[in-house]
Design a protein around this motif. Structure first.
Motif, PDB file in Angstrom:
ATOM      1  N   LEU A  94      -3.020  -8.103  -1.694  1.00 28.86           N
ATOM      2  CA  LEU A  94      -1.666  -8.652  -1.843  1.00 28.86           C
ATOM      3  C   LEU A  94      -1.391  -9.020  -3.303  1.00 28.86           C
ATOM      4  O   LEU A  94      -0.313  -8.726  -3.833  1.00 28.86           O
ATOM      5  N   LEU A  95      -2.352  -9.651  -3.944  1.00 28.01           N
ATOM      6  CA  LEU A  95      -2.198 -10.010  -5.362  1.00 28.01           C
ATOM      7  C   LEU A  95      -2.140  -8.767  -6.242  1.00 28.01           C
ATOM      8  O   LEU A  95      -1.306  -8.665  -7.149  1.00 28.01           O
ATOM      9  N   TYR A  96      -3.011  -7.818  -5.960  1.00 31.18           N
ATOM     10  CA  TYR A  96      -3.103  -6.574  -6.745  1.00 31.18           C
ATOM     11  C   TYR A  96      -1.821  -5.756  -6.640  1.00 31.18           C
ATOM     12  O   TYR A  96      -1.317  -5.228  -7.643  1.00 31.18           O
ATOM     13  N   SER A  97      -1.276  -5.665  -5.429  1.00 31.49           N
ATOM     14  CA  SER A  97      -0.098  -4.822  -5.189  1.00 31.49           C
ATOM     15  C   SER A  97       1.153  -5.340  -5.888  1.00 31.49           C
ATOM     16  O   SER A  97       2.059  -4.571  -6.203  1.00 31.49           O
ATOM     17  N   LYS A  98       1.217  -6.644  -6.135  1.00 34.92           N
ATOM     18  CA  LYS A  98       2.389  -7.214  -6.812  1.00 34.92           C
ATOM     19  C   LYS A  98       2.535  -6.686  -8.227  1.00 34.92           C
ATOM     20  O   LYS A  98       3.639  -6.586  -8.747  1.00 34.92           O
ATOM     21  N   THR A  99       1.411  -6.320  -8.824  1.00 29.12           N
ATOM     22  CA  THR A  99       1.433  -5.790 -10.191  1.00 29.12           C
ATOM     23  C   THR A  99       1.536  -4.273 -10.207  1.00 29.12           C
ATOM     24  O   THR A  99       2.356  -3.687 -10.924  1.00 29.12           O
ATOM     25  N   ILE A 100       0.716  -3.613  -9.391  1.00 31.78           N
ATOM     26  CA  ILE A 100       0.612  -2.155  -9.417  1.00 31.78           C
ATOM     27  C   ILE A 100       1.816  -1.471  -8.785  1.00 31.78           C
ATOM     28  O   ILE A 100       2.278  -0.423  -9.259  1.00 31.78           O
ATOM     29  N   LYS A 105       4.958  -2.950  -8.032  1.00 34.35           N
ATOM     30  CA  LYS A 105       6.130  -3.818  -8.067  1.00 34.35           C
ATOM     31  C   LYS A 105       7.450  -3.044  -8.107  1.00 34.35           C
ATOM     32  O   LYS A 105       8.497  -3.569  -7.723  1.00 34.35           O
ATOM     33  N   SER A 106       7.405  -1.768  -8.516  1.00 38.57           N
ATOM     34  CA  SER A 106       8.638  -0.982  -8.620  1.00 38.57           C
ATOM     35  C   SER A 106       8.893  -0.094  -7.398  1.00 38.57           C
ATOM     36  O   SER A 106       9.933   0.548  -7.314  1.00 38.57           O
ATOM     37  N   ASP A 107       7.945  -0.046  -6.459  1.00 36.40           N
ATOM     38  CA  ASP A 107       8.104   0.810  -5.277  1.00 36.40           C
ATOM     39  C   ASP A 107       7.620   0.062  -4.039  1.00 36.40           C
ATOM     40  O   ASP A 107       6.422  -0.050  -3.776  1.00 36.40           O
ATOM     41  N   LYS A 108       8.567  -0.456  -3.262  1.00 38.18           N
ATOM     42  CA  LYS A 108       8.234  -1.264  -2.090  1.00 38.18           C
ATOM     43  C   LYS A 108       7.529  -0.454  -1.002  1.00 38.18           C
ATOM     44  O   LYS A 108       6.657  -0.969  -0.300  1.00 38.18           O
ATOM     45  N   GLN A 109       7.908   0.817  -0.865  1.00 35.55           N
ATOM     46  CA  GLN A 109       7.286   1.638   0.174  1.00 35.55           C
ATOM     47  C   GLN A 109       5.825   1.940  -0.155  1.00 35.55           C
ATOM     48  O   GLN A 109       4.968   1.902   0.728  1.00 35.55           O
ATOM     49  N   ASP A 110       5.548   2.235  -1.415  1.00 35.54           N
ATOM     50  CA  ASP A 110       4.152   2.446  -1.821  1.00 35.54           C
ATOM     51  C   ASP A 110       3.335   1.181  -1.587  1.00 35.54           C
ATOM     52  O   ASP A 110       2.180   1.237  -1.147  1.00 35.54           O
ATOM     53  N   LYS A 111       3.929   0.039  -1.877  1.00 38.99           N
ATOM     54  CA  LYS A 111       3.256  -1.234  -1.652  1.00 38.99           C
ATOM     55  C   LYS A 111       2.976  -1.426  -0.164  1.00 38.99           C
ATOM     56  O   LYS A 111       1.871  -1.862   0.216  1.00 38.99           O
ATOM     57  N   SER A 112       3.937  -1.082   0.678  1.00 29.88           N
ATOM     58  CA  SER A 112       3.767  -1.211   2.125  1.00 29.88           C
ATOM     59  C   SER A 112       2.635  -0.320   2.631  1.00 29.88           C
ATOM     60  O   SER A 112       1.792  -0.748   3.432  1.00 29.88           O
ATOM     61  N   ILE A 113       2.620   0.943   2.169  1.00 29.43           N
ATOM     62  CA  ILE A 113       1.571   1.885   2.587  1.00 29.43           C
ATOM     63  C   ILE A 113       0.205   1.394   2.122  1.00 29.43           C
ATOM     64  O   ILE A 113      -0.777   1.432   2.875  1.00 29.43           O
ATOM     65  N   PHE A 114       0.151   0.918   0.893  1.00 31.12           N
ATOM     66  CA  PHE A 114      -1.109   0.418   0.324  1.00 31.12           C
ATOM     67  C   PHE A 114      -1.661  -0.733   1.158  1.00 31.12           C
ATOM     68  O   PHE A 114      -2.843  -0.739   1.539  1.00 31.12           O
ATOM     69  N   LEU A 115      -0.827  -1.703   1.476  1.00 28.47           N
ATOM     70  CA  LEU A 115      -1.278  -2.872   2.231  1.00 28.47           C
ATOM     71  C   LEU A 115      -1.575  -2.531   3.696  1.00 28.47           C
ATOM     72  O   LEU A 115      -2.506  -3.079   4.288  1.00 28.47           O
ATOM     73  N   ALA A 116      -0.789  -1.616   4.253  1.00 27.23           N
ATOM     74  CA  ALA A 116      -0.952  -1.272   5.667  1.00 27.23           C
ATOM     75  C   ALA A 116      -2.171  -0.416   5.939  1.00 27.23           C
ATOM     76  O   ALA A 116      -2.821  -0.546   6.980  1.00 27.23           O
ATOM     77  N   SER A 117      -2.503   0.478   5.006  1.00 28.80           N
ATOM     78  CA  SER A 117      -3.523   1.490   5.303  1.00 28.80           C
ATOM     79  C   SER A 117      -4.853   1.325   4.588  1.00 28.80           C
ATOM     80  O   SER A 117      -5.878   1.830   5.066  1.00 28.80           O
ATOM     81  N   SER A 118      -4.877   0.627   3.456  1.00 28.10           N
ATOM     82  CA  SER A 118      -6.087   0.636   2.632  1.00 28.10           C
ATOM     83  C   SER A 118      -7.273  -0.088   3.254  1.00 28.10           C
ATOM     84  O   SER A 118      -8.412   0.077   2.805  1.00 28.10           O
ATOM     85  N   LEU A 119      -7.036  -0.890   4.303  1.00 26.35           N
ATOM     86  CA  LEU A 119      -8.137  -1.605   4.958  1.00 26.35           C
ATOM     87  C   LEU A 119      -8.401  -1.099   6.372  1.00 26.35           C
ATOM     88  O   LEU A 119      -9.284  -1.620   7.055  1.00 26.35           O
ATOM     89  N   VAL A 120      -7.645  -0.088   6.793  1.00 24.12           N
ATOM     90  CA  VAL A 120      -7.760   0.421   8.163  1.00 24.12           C
ATOM     91  C   VAL A 120      -8.605   1.683   8.181  1.00 24.12           C
ATOM     92  O   VAL A 120      -8.157   2.754   7.780  1.00 24.12           O
ATOM     93  N   GLY A 121      -9.831   1.567   8.637  1.00 24.65           N
ATOM     94  CA  GLY A 121     -10.742   2.707   8.656  1.00 24.65           C
ATOM     95  C   GLY A 121     -10.693   3.483   9.956  1.00 24.65           C
ATOM     96  O   GLY A 121     -10.191   3.007  10.973  1.00 24.65           O
ATOM     97  N   ASN A 122     -11.237   4.669   9.900  1.00 22.30           N
ATOM     98  CA  ASN A 122     -11.295   5.544  11.075  1.00 22.30           C
ATOM     99  C   ASN A 122     -12.531   5.184  11.908  1.00 22.30           C
ATOM    100  O   ASN A 122     -13.462   5.965  12.054  1.00 22.30           O
ATOM    101  N   THR A 123     -12.510   3.958  12.451  1.00 22.76           N
ATOM    102  CA  THR A 123     -13.675   3.432  13.173  1.00 22.76           C
ATOM    103  C   THR A 123     -13.915   4.131  14.505  1.00 22.76           C
ATOM    104  O   THR A 123     -15.023   4.079  15.029  1.00 22.76           O
TER     105      THR A 123
END
Length: 301
Positions: free
Chosen positions: A74-80, A82-100
């Motif tokens: 969440l902290l990282y995405s605010k900087t990286i 900040k200009s694209d809300k959809q990219d931020k959403s995808i990053f937060l939604a998917s980057s921790l969800v593994g193919n368990t």
């Protein structure tokens, strides 16, 4: 070598879909797996060992690592982003969800045998809860409905199967030898089906304009930050090293295909999400050697 062999079924699914194209209706495979084979696999997995503290504490450790890294993301995405809300959403939604499910359970068997299945199964259930609540929240944004997400979780047959298996196990029941064979066949059929389906999904990736910034940042968090934090979290708990390795493995697997389903549902750049899954999958093939070295060094297995 044991890891490489499971990719053969992924290749089968990939070729199968590429060759027969629209003749293959993968939704039929998904429904068969979701409503019939997956529940068998989960029930079989959760009745392989007697209920112990590791079986219940492993999802807690998994969530501790996930939520700690989510805070950092969440902290990282605010900087990286900040200009694209959809990219931020995808990053937060998917980057921790593994193919368990599709990869984590088969990989556990390939590396550690059937003894890993109870733990990979319970961690897969934990991952499902995270996906349907937190991932959906980030993908949906203002359209998120907690009540609807909870209903979707309750409708998943594997959830019912998990609770039934835990109750069955707790009460001390054992599967008859003939039923044991039946459930074992069903479980391995589910594992093969999951890998073949994964190959089918990968075969449909069509890249028009690759979003490398998004994909590489997701890979950075999924395959470097999350496993790194995961090791420290695992060592905070007094658990069997074997269980610790399995938790580490489940934290390290590539992105879940379900991310594409939700990205499509909420119109949140599904092509970019699919590309991120593909990049994550190839990154995992590269990182798996280092993960095994970490397992040998820190867990002695």
């Amino acid at each position: 070598m044991s890891v490489a062999t499971i990719y053969l079924f992924i290749i089968v699914g990939f070729i199968y879909k590429k060759v027969f194209k629209d003749e293959v209706k993968e939704r039929s495979f998904v429904l068969l797996n979701l409503y019939f084979l997956q529940p068998i696999l989960i029930f079989w997995g959760l009745t392989r060992v007697n209920i112990n503290k590791e079986l219940f504490i492993s999802p807690l450790i998994y969530f501790c690592a996930i939520f700690l890294v989510l805070f950092l993301a969440l902290l990282y995405s605010k900087t990286i982003f900040k200009s694209d809300k959809q990219d931020k959403s995808i990053f937060l939604a998917s980057s921790l969800v593994g193919n368990t499910g599709n990869l984590g359970i088969p990989l556990g068997i390939a590396l550690f045998g059937e003894a890993s299945v109870p733990y990979t199964s319970i961690l897969n259930i934990a991952n499902v809860f995270f996906i349907y609540i937190f991932s959906v929240y980030f993908f949906a944004g203002d359209k998120f409905n907690f009540k609807h997400s909870l209903k979707e979780i309750i409708r998943i047959p594997a959830i019912h199967s998990a609770f039934l298996a835990l109750a069955y196990n707790y009460l001390g029941f054992k599967l008859d030898a003939d039923f044991e064979k039946l459930f074992t066949m069903g479980a391995y059929a589910a594992i093969v089906m999951q890998l073949v389906l994964f190959g089918m999904f990968i075969s449909q990736v069509k890249i028009k304009a690759a979003n490398w910034k998004l994909s590489l940042n997701i890979v950075f968090f999924k395959h470097i930050i999350l496993p790194f934090i995961g090791i420290f979290v695992i060592f905070l708990f007094d658990i069997d090293p074997f269980v610790g390795v399995i938790i580490f493995l489940e934290l390290s697997v590539p992105l879940a295909v379900n991310n594409v389903n939700f990205a499509s549902l909420y119109n949140c750049k599904p092509i970019d999400t699919t590309f991120s899954i593909l990049v994550s999958t190839f990154a995992f093939v590269f990182f798996i050697y280092f993960y095994i070295q970490i397992v040998n060094k820190f867990f002695g297995l």
